[in-house]
Design a protein around this motif. Structure first.
Motif, short mmCIF file in Angstrom:
data_model
loop_
_atom_site.label_atom_id
_atom_site.label_comp_id
_atom_site.label_asym_id
_atom_site.label_seq_id
_atom_site.Cartn_x
_atom_site.Cartn_y
_atom_site.Cartn_z
N THR A 32 0.83 -1.21 0.00
CA THR A 32 0.00 0.00 0.00
C THR A 32 0.86 1.25 0.00
OG1 THR A 32 -1.72 -1.19 1.22
CG2 THR A 32 -1.83 1.21 1.22
N VAL A 33 1.92 1.25 0.81
CA VAL A 33 2.82 2.41 0.87
C VAL A 33 3.48 2.66 -0.49
CG1 VAL A 33 4.98 3.26 1.85
CG2 VAL A 33 3.26 2.25 3.34
N LEU A 34 4.00 1.60 -1.10
CA LEU A 34 4.66 1.76 -2.40
C LEU A 34 3.69 2.23 -3.48
CD1 LEU A 34 6.98 -1.40 -2.40
CD2 LEU A 34 7.61 0.97 -1.93
N SER A 35 2.49 1.68 -3.47
CA SER A 35 1.49 2.10 -4.46
C SER A 35 1.16 3.58 -4.29
CB SER A 35 0.23 1.25 -4.31
OG SER A 35 0.51 -0.12 -4.48
N GLN A 36 0.98 4.01 -3.05
CA GLN A 36 0.66 5.41 -2.81
C GLN A 36 1.84 6.31 -3.17
OE1 GLN A 36 -2.40 6.56 -1.88
NE2 GLN A 36 -1.54 8.57 -2.30
N ASN A 37 3.06 5.85 -2.90
CA ASN A 37 4.24 6.64 -3.26
C ASN A 37 4.33 6.87 -4.76
OD1 ASN A 37 5.08 6.92 -0.63
ND2 ASN A 37 6.55 5.25 -0.69
N PHE A 38 4.09 5.82 -5.53
CA PHE A 38 4.14 5.96 -6.99
C PHE A 38 3.05 6.91 -7.48
CE2 PHE A 38 6.69 1.99 -7.03
CZ PHE A 38 7.71 2.43 -7.85
N LEU A 43 11.95 15.44 -3.27
CA LEU A 43 11.40 14.10 -3.48
C LEU A 43 11.35 13.32 -2.16
CD1 LEU A 43 10.43 11.78 -5.28
CD2 LEU A 43 12.84 11.21 -5.70
N ILE A 44 12.41 13.44 -1.37
CA ILE A 44 12.42 12.75 -0.07
C ILE A 44 11.31 13.28 0.83
CG2 ILE A 44 13.78 12.42 2.02
CD1 ILE A 44 16.29 12.46 0.25
N SER A 45 11.12 14.59 0.83
CA SER A 45 10.05 15.17 1.65
C SER A 45 8.68 14.72 1.16
CB SER A 45 10.14 16.71 1.61
OG SER A 45 11.38 17.16 2.10
N LEU A 46 8.53 14.66 -0.16
CA LEU A 46 7.25 14.23 -0.72
C LEU A 46 6.95 12.78 -0.35
CD1 LEU A 46 4.85 14.91 -2.57
CD2 LEU A 46 6.23 14.12 -4.51
N LEU A 47 7.96 11.92 -0.44
CA LEU A 47 7.76 10.52 -0.07
C LEU A 47 7.48 10.37 1.42
CD1 LEU A 47 10.55 8.80 -2.22
CD2 LEU A 47 8.09 8.87 -2.66
N ALA A 48 8.12 11.19 2.24
CA ALA A 48 7.86 11.13 3.68
C ALA A 48 6.42 11.53 3.99
CB ALA A 48 8.84 12.03 4.42
N ASP A 49 5.94 12.58 3.34
CA ASP A 49 4.55 12.99 3.54
C ASP A 49 3.59 11.91 3.06
OD1 ASP A 49 5.42 15.37 4.59
OD2 ASP A 49 5.20 16.50 2.72
N SER A 50 3.93 11.30 1.92
CA SER A 50 3.08 10.22 1.40
C SER A 50 3.04 9.05 2.37
CB SER A 50 3.61 9.77 0.04
OG SER A 50 2.85 8.68 -0.46
N TYR A 51 4.18 8.69 2.92
CA TYR A 51 4.24 7.59 3.90
C TYR A 51 3.42 7.93 5.14
CZ TYR A 51 6.18 4.33 7.29
OH TYR A 51 6.32 3.37 8.26
N ALA A 52 3.52 9.18 5.59
CA ALA A 52 2.77 9.59 6.79
C ALA A 52 1.27 9.51 6.55
CB ALA A 52 3.17 11.01 7.19
N ASP A 87 1.81 9.42 -5.80
CA ASP A 87 2.10 10.79 -5.35
C ASP A 87 3.25 11.43 -6.12
OD1 ASP A 87 0.07 10.66 -3.52
OD2 ASP A 87 1.36 10.11 -1.83
N VAL A 88 4.18 10.62 -6.66
CA VAL A 88 5.37 11.21 -7.32
C VAL A 88 5.22 11.28 -8.83
CG1 VAL A 88 6.86 10.37 -5.46
CG2 VAL A 88 6.58 8.99 -7.53
N ARG A 89 4.04 10.98 -9.36
CA ARG A 89 3.88 11.02 -10.81
C ARG A 89 4.18 12.41 -11.37
NH1 ARG A 89 -1.99 8.42 -11.41
NH2 ARG A 89 -2.24 9.83 -9.64
N GLY A 90 3.60 13.42 -10.79
CA GLY A 90 3.86 14.78 -11.26
C GLY A 90 5.29 15.20 -11.02
N PHE A 91 5.85 14.78 -9.90
CA PHE A 91 7.23 15.13 -9.59
C PHE A 91 8.19 14.52 -10.62
CE2 PHE A 91 11.29 14.21 -7.65
CZ PHE A 91 11.64 15.43 -7.07
N LEU A 92 7.97 13.26 -10.98
CA LEU A 92 8.85 12.61 -11.96
C LEU A 92 8.79 13.31 -13.31
CD1 LEU A 92 8.23 8.84 -11.14
CD2 LEU A 92 10.20 10.26 -10.50
#
Length: 716
Positions: free
Chosen positions: A449-455, A544-553, A457-462
Motif C-alpha cells: 500500500t505504501v509503495l502504491s501510494q508513493n508511486f 522528493l524525499i520530503s514528498l515521499l515522507a509525507d506520502s508515507y505519513a 504521489d510522485v507522478r507529477g514530480f517525476l
C-alpha cells in the motif's frame, strides 16, 4: 351537555354512562376528534377544553380561550386543524400541537406518558410526529428529529398508517441524506438495544430497511455520511439466549444465516458464579444484515474511501469472510500463479531449450485461463469499475505480453534472443502482478500500500524531474560534444547518451572532472555543472524525499483502513469469479456477523472503543469530543465575561449620571447665589472641586474599561 355545566358520555352498545364531566358554564358544543381519542367541549366561560378519552381518565390536555361564548367547533378530517366559533370573534382556524399536529404547547413542563406515546407513535393524520417533521424538512425540523431519536430511540418504530411506511421508507422516499443518516445511525449505534430490553430490533423488518437505506447512501450521496454511520456501528445482544461459557478468554467471531445464537457448541450458563473461573461471554450480532454480500462490498470498495473500513464492524466482516470462505481460493490461485511465473522464467532463459515447446504450450493454456478469468471478472467489459483499478490493468497488460511473446517465440523457432525487449517488459509486469498477491498478508500488505501510494504521489514530480534532466542534457551536449571527436568515447555526443550521462552526473554523482576543464567554454561549463547539481541533486531530490515522507505519513495515518480496503478488493475479486450458486451460498451463510463479548452485571455489552472501533477513528472521535467541550466552555466563558463587562459598564454609566446630576445642582445653586448678590463660599467651591475630581476619576475608569489609555487631566 346541558345548561348546568355537565357533559355525559354514554356507551349505547352497553347502554351505560361511561363518565360525567363537570365544566364551567353552559355547554354549547361537544366534538370528538377523528380518531376518537379526544373530546372538545365549548362553554359560555369563553373556553374550549380538549379532554383525553383514552383510559377513561378524561384529563384536560389543552385549552383555547376565545372572546365571548364558545359556540361551535369542528375538527378537520386529518385531525390536524380545528375550527372554533365564538360570539365575539367569529370563526378562527387553530393548528393543533404534537398530539394531533406539530405545535403543541403542553399544560405541563413535560408531557405525560400517554401524551408522549401519542406524540411519537400515533396520529390521525397518518404519519407519526417524527415522520411529519421529516416531511417538513427544514433545519429546525431536522434538529428536532435528531434530538428526539437520541432521547427516544424507540421512535424509529413509528409507522404511517395511511401510506403503510416506516421511518426508513419515509427517509428513502424523501431522498434527504440527513434523514437517512439519522435513521441508520439510530439503528446501528446500539441505542435501541439499550433502551428496550423487552423487544429486539432484530425481530422486526427495520434491519432490512436499514440495509436498503445504507445502500442508497453509499451509491448516491457523499462518502462522509457512510463513513460516519459505519464508525458508529456496534454489536447488539442476540435475543432469546443466555451467556456462554468459554475455556479461555478470547474474542470469537463467525457468520450465520440468521441473527439467532450460533454458538451452540459452547455451554450455556446462568451467572458468572456458575462459571468456576472460566470466561463468560454474551452472544452479540451486528444489527444490519448482508454486510458481507458481494454487492455491498463492491459498492463500498468503488464508492467509499478507505476510512469506511476504519471500524471494527467492517474488520469483523472481512475477517470472517476471508478466513472462512475466500482464503482457500486465494491460496490455490497463488500457487498456480507461482507455477506460471516459474514456467515463464524457464521459457525466457536461453540456457533451457529441451522443453521449450512444452513450456510454451502450458503457458498459453494457463494464460488463456487467466484471460478468461479477467473477462468474467469485468463482466465482459460492462463493469467500468474494473478498468479503474491499476492492478487489473497490470493483469491485462501481462496477459497481452505473454501472448505476444509466445507467438513471436513460436514464429522465430525458439530464438528467444530476438525478443529480449518484450521479454523484459512482460517480466516486469508479471513481477508487479506477483507483488499484488502480497496484499493479502499482514506482514507485506501495508508495504504494498505504501509503495502504491508513493508511486501515485510522485507522478507529477517525476515529470518535472524528467523535464529538468532533458534541459540540462541538451546544455551539456552543446558544451561537451566537441571535447572528443570519437562518438564511442564521447558521452555527450548525442541527446540519448547526453541524457544518460546527465542522469549519472546529477543523480548518481558520477562524472569526470576533465570534462569541465577541457571544454571550450570552461567557465560556462563549470557554472552549468554547479547549477545542475544544485537543482537536481540538492533541491529536487530533497524535495522528493520530503514528498515521499509525507506520502508515507498519510498512508500510515490510515494504515489499518488501507489494509482492510485492499483485503476487501481481493474478496470482491474472488467472489466475482465464483459460480453464482457458490457465491449465493457464502452470502447466505454470512447474512449476520456474530461475536462473543463480555457483559456487565446487568447483562449490557461491554464494548471497548479501542477494541470494537477503529483505533484512529476512536482517537479522532475522542479529540472531537474534547474540542466540542472546549468550544462550549470557551463560549460560556466569553458570554460570562461579556455579561460582567456590560454590568460594570452600566454601573459606571449610572455613577457618571449621578455625579453629573450633583454637579448640575451645585452649578444651579452657585448661579442663584450670584444672582442674589452673594459670594461663593468655601464649602461650595470645595464641593465643586470634589465633583470635578470625581468626574475625572469616573471617566478614567470608563475609558480604561473600554481598553483605552488613561487620559490626561487637561483632556478631561
Amino acid at each position: 351537555g346541558d345548561g348546568a355545566g355537565k357533559v355525559a358520555i354514554v356507551d349505547f352498545h352497553e347502554e351505560e354512562t361511561i363518565a360525567e364531566l363537570d365544566v364551567r358554564g353552559r355547554v354549547n358544543v361537544v366534538q370528538f376528534s377523528p380518531v376518537g381519542d379526544f373530546l372538545l367541549v365549548g362553554t359560555d366561560s369563553s373556553m374550549f377544553s380538549l379532554y383525553d378519552t383514552r383510559g377513561k381518565t378524561f384529563t384536560v390536555v389543552q385549552e383555547f380561550a376565545v372572546g365571548g361564548f364558545a359556540l361551535a367547533a369542528k375538527f378537520s378530517p386529518s385531525g390536524k386543524y380545528l375550527a372554533l366559533g365564538s360570539s365575539d370573534e367569529g370563526y378562527r382556524i387553530v393548528r393543533l400541537g404534537a398530539l394531533l399536529g406539530l405545535d403543541l404547547v403542553p399544560l405541563r413542563p413535560s408531557l405525560p406518558t400517554w401524551a408522549l406515546n401519542e406524540t411519537l407513535f400515533r396520529s390521525g393524520y397518518g404519519p407519526s410526529l417524527v415522520q411529519r417533521f421529516m416531511i417538513n424538512g427544514n433545519k429546525e425540523s431536522l434538529k428536532w428529529v435528531a434530538s428526539t431519536l437520541k432521547e427516544y430511540p424507540d421512535a424509529i418504530y413509528t409507522f404511517d398508517r395511511k401510506r403503510q411506511e416506516g421511518c426508513f421508507e419515509t427517509a428513502l422516499r424523501l431522498r434527504k441524506i440527513k434523514l437517512l443518516q439519522l435513521a441508520v445511525t439510530t439503528l446501528v449505534d446500539g441505542s435501541l438495544d439499550a433502551e428496550n430490553e423487552k423487544q429486539s430490533i432484530l425481530t422486526t423488518d427495520i434491519p432490512n430497511e436499514g440495509r436498503r437505506a445504507l445502500d442508497a447512501m453509499i451509491a448516491n450521496y457523499p462518502s462522509e455520511f457512510t463513513v460516519a454511520v459505519l464508525e458508529s456501528m456496534t454489536f447488539v445482544k442476540v435475543p432469546f439466549t443466555k451467556q456462554r461459557l468459554l475455556d479461555r478468554d478470547e474474542k470469537l467471531t463467525c457468520g450465520s444465516p440468521a441473527y439467532l445464537d450460533p454458538w451452540w457448541k459452547y455451554p450455556l450458563v446462568d451467572s458468572e458464579e456458575e462459571a468456576g473461573g472460566k470466561a463468560v461471554r454474551t452472544a452479540a450480532v451486528l444489527p444490519i444484515p448482508g454486510l458481507g454480500t458481494m454487492s455491498f462490498l463492491s459498492s463500498l470498495v468503488w464508492n467509499a474511501p478507505a476510512k469506511a473500513f476504519d471500524n471494527e464492524a467492517m474488520a469483523v466482516v472481512l475477517r470472517v469472510i476471508w478466513r472462512s470462505h475466500i482464503k482457500k481460493f486465494f491460496v490455490l490461485d497463488m500457487v498456480v500463479y507461482l507455477a506460471f511465473f516459474t514456467l515463464w522464467v524457464f521459457l525466457i532463459d536461453n540456457r533451457v531449450s529441451k522443453y521449450d515447446t512444452a513450456i510454451a504450450i502450458v503457458l498459453l493454456i494457463l494464460n488463456s485461463i487467466n484471460f478468461a478469468r479477467e473477462i468474467w471478472q469485468s463482466n465482459f467489459g460492462r463493469h467500468l469499475g474494473y478498468f479503474s483499478s491499476g492492478w487489473n490493468q497490470i493483469d491485462l497488460a501481462s496477459i497481452a505480453g505473454v501472448y505476444a511473446y509466445s507467438v513471436l517465440f513460436a514464429t522465430s523457432k525458439g530464438n528467444a534472443s530476438d525478443h529480449v525487449p518484450l521479454a523484459v517488459i512482460t517480466t516486469l509486469l508479471l513481477t508487479m502482478k506477483l507483488i499484488s498477491y502480497l496484499r493479502a498478508f499482514n506482514e507485506t500488505g501495508w508495504l504494498v500500500t505504501v509503495l502504491s501510494q508513493n508511486f501515485r504521489d510522485v507522478r507529477g514530480f517525476l515529470l518535472v524531474l524528467f523535464a529538468v534532466i532533458v534541459g540540462f542534457a541538451i546544455c551539456f551536449q552543446q558544451l561537451f560534444s566537441s571535447n572528443d571527436s570519437s562518438e564511442e568515447s564521447n558521452y555527450f555526443g548525442s541527446l540519448r547518451t547526453s541524457m544518460l550521462s546527465t542522469y549519472e552526473m546529477c543523480i548518481l554523482g558520477q562524472y569526470e572532472s576533465s570534462l569541465l576543464y577541457e571544454s571550450q567554454h570552461q567557465v560556462l561549463s563549470i557554472l552549468t555543472f554547479v547549477l545542475a547539481v544544485t537543482c537536481i541533486l540538492v533541491v529536487v531530490l530533497n524535495a522528493l524525499i520530503s514528498l515521499l515522507a509525507d506520502s508515507y505519513a498519510r498512508v500510515q495515518e490510515n494504515a489499518v483502513a488501507n489494509r482492510r480496503k485492499e483485503k476487501a478488493e481481493l474478496i470482491v475479486e474472488y467472489m466475482s469469479l465464483l459460480p453464482s450458486w457458490r457465491r449465493l451460498q457464502i452470502e447466505h451463510n454470512t447474512q449476520y456477523f456474530h461475536a462473543l463479548l463480555q457483559a456487565d452485571a446487568d447483562g449490557d455489552l461491554i464494548v471497548e472503543d479501542n477494541d470494537w472501533q477503529g483505533g484512529l477513528a476512536a482517537l479522532r472521535e475522542h479529540i472531537e469530543e474534547l474540542n466540542e467541550a472546549h468550544e462550549e466552555a470557551q463560549q460560556k466563558a466569553v458570554e460570562t465575561l461579556k455579561n460582567d463587562f456590560e454590568k460594570e459598564l452600566s454601573s459606571l454609566r449610572s455613577e457618571m449620571v449621578s455625579i453629573l446630576r450633583d454637579l448640575s445642582d451645585d452649578v444651579k445653586a452657585m448661579k442663584r447665589s450670584q444672582t442674589e448678590g452673594g459670594v461663593f463660599s468655601g464649602k461650595r467651591v470645595a464641593g465643586a472641586v470634589r465633583a470635578v475630581k470625581e468626574i475625572w476619576q469616573a471617566s478614567v475608569s470608563l475609558l480604561m474599561a473600554r481598553g483605552k489609555k488613561e487620559p490626561e487631566e487637561e483632556e478631561i
